[in-house]
Write an enzyme that holds these catalytic residues in place. Sequence first.
Site, short mmCIF file in Angstrom:
data_model
loop_
_atom_site.label_atom_id
_atom_site.label_comp_id
_atom_site.label_asym_id
_atom_site.label_seq_id
_atom_site.Cartn_x
_atom_site.Cartn_y
_atom_site.Cartn_z
N GLY A 7 -26.51 -36.90 50.67
CA GLY A 7 -26.61 -37.96 49.67
C GLY A 7 -27.48 -39.09 50.15
O GLY A 7 -27.19 -40.27 49.91
N ALA A 8 -28.59 -38.74 50.79
CA ALA A 8 -29.38 -39.73 51.54
C ALA A 8 -30.02 -40.81 50.67
O ALA A 8 -30.33 -41.89 51.17
CB ALA A 8 -30.46 -39.00 52.34
N THR A 97 -16.11 -38.10 51.14
CA THR A 97 -16.08 -37.78 49.72
C THR A 97 -14.66 -37.86 49.18
O THR A 97 -13.71 -37.53 49.88
CB THR A 97 -16.64 -36.36 49.50
OG1 THR A 97 -17.95 -36.27 50.06
CG2 THR A 97 -16.68 -35.98 48.03
N ALA A 120 -11.61 -38.38 55.57
CA ALA A 120 -10.87 -39.60 55.23
C ALA A 120 -11.49 -40.22 53.99
O ALA A 120 -12.71 -40.35 53.90
CB ALA A 120 -10.90 -40.59 56.39
N HIS A 153 -13.36 -51.12 41.62
CA HIS A 153 -14.62 -50.63 42.18
C HIS A 153 -15.77 -50.86 41.19
O HIS A 153 -15.54 -51.19 40.02
CB HIS A 153 -14.53 -49.14 42.50
CG HIS A 153 -13.80 -48.84 43.77
ND1 HIS A 153 -12.43 -48.74 43.82
CD2 HIS A 153 -14.25 -48.64 45.03
CE1 HIS A 153 -12.06 -48.49 45.07
NE2 HIS A 153 -13.14 -48.42 45.82
N LYS A 157 -18.56 -45.75 39.98
CA LYS A 157 -17.58 -44.86 40.61
C LYS A 157 -17.04 -43.90 39.56
O LYS A 157 -16.63 -44.32 38.47
CB LYS A 157 -16.45 -45.65 41.26
CG LYS A 157 -15.51 -44.78 42.09
CD LYS A 157 -14.60 -45.60 42.98
CE LYS A 157 -13.64 -44.73 43.77
NZ LYS A 157 -14.34 -43.77 44.66
#
EC number: 1.17.1.8
Length: 265
Positions: A7-8, A97, A120, A153, A157
Amino acid sequence: MKIAIAGASGRMGRMLIEAVLNDADAQLVGALDRAGSPFLGQDAGAFLGKDTGVKLTDDLDAVFAQAEYLIDFTRPEGTMAHVEAALRHDVKLVIGTTGFTAEQKADLQAAAARIGIVFAANMSVGVNVTLKLLEFAAKHFSHGYDIEIIEAHHRHKVDAPSGTALMMGEAVAGALGRSLDDCAVYGRHGVTGERDPSSIGFAAVRGGDIVGDHTVLFAGIGERIEITHKSSSRVSYAQGALRAVRFLSARGAGLFDMQDVLGLR
């Protein structure tokens, strides 16, 4: 440490690239992006004004052949493809993720029999210390206090409640000897009836550029206690991910989380 980033071109991916480039012990060897991304072929450091010599690509095997570790904060379907490639190339994974199904989590557990994985929902040191505070608080507010978790968020998201909110719920439920699956209430609408005192409620807010706010409310008669963590930058997540890489460098196969990485168990 030879590290590739998944996901750069995303917000978190760019933060991870910057963290790797600024770490004297780390070497950026790969940058993955989704097929069809307009950023494919661009230098991974372009957004920083740096020439890294690493181009964004969607060729999984080419990237995994160069890497010792992959840091992945993407989406479940992409992460599961990365897990398969990691198994082919014996690459260790740091996964931030969220939104996995129970079946996908089982697949991660199975993969960890062969490679080291830190998984995590939140890699911030602050959040993981907060989890320990919540366990302590829950044991002392187990009677006469209603527990609600509120998270907020940014507008982009895609999953709710957040993985961090669920981690907090699991920490509280575990401290109370309950299963979160049995006591969670996700949002309320209409005539809901009186609150079940054993329930743990969740509410999600989405808007603007909020990085991540989480509050656990213990509401009693005559008082309420709020334990809150607020993220102002994704830097804390990136630094936590690099700590996870260092942790894996001294570990073999197995499924770990940030409580393991930080020695909080």
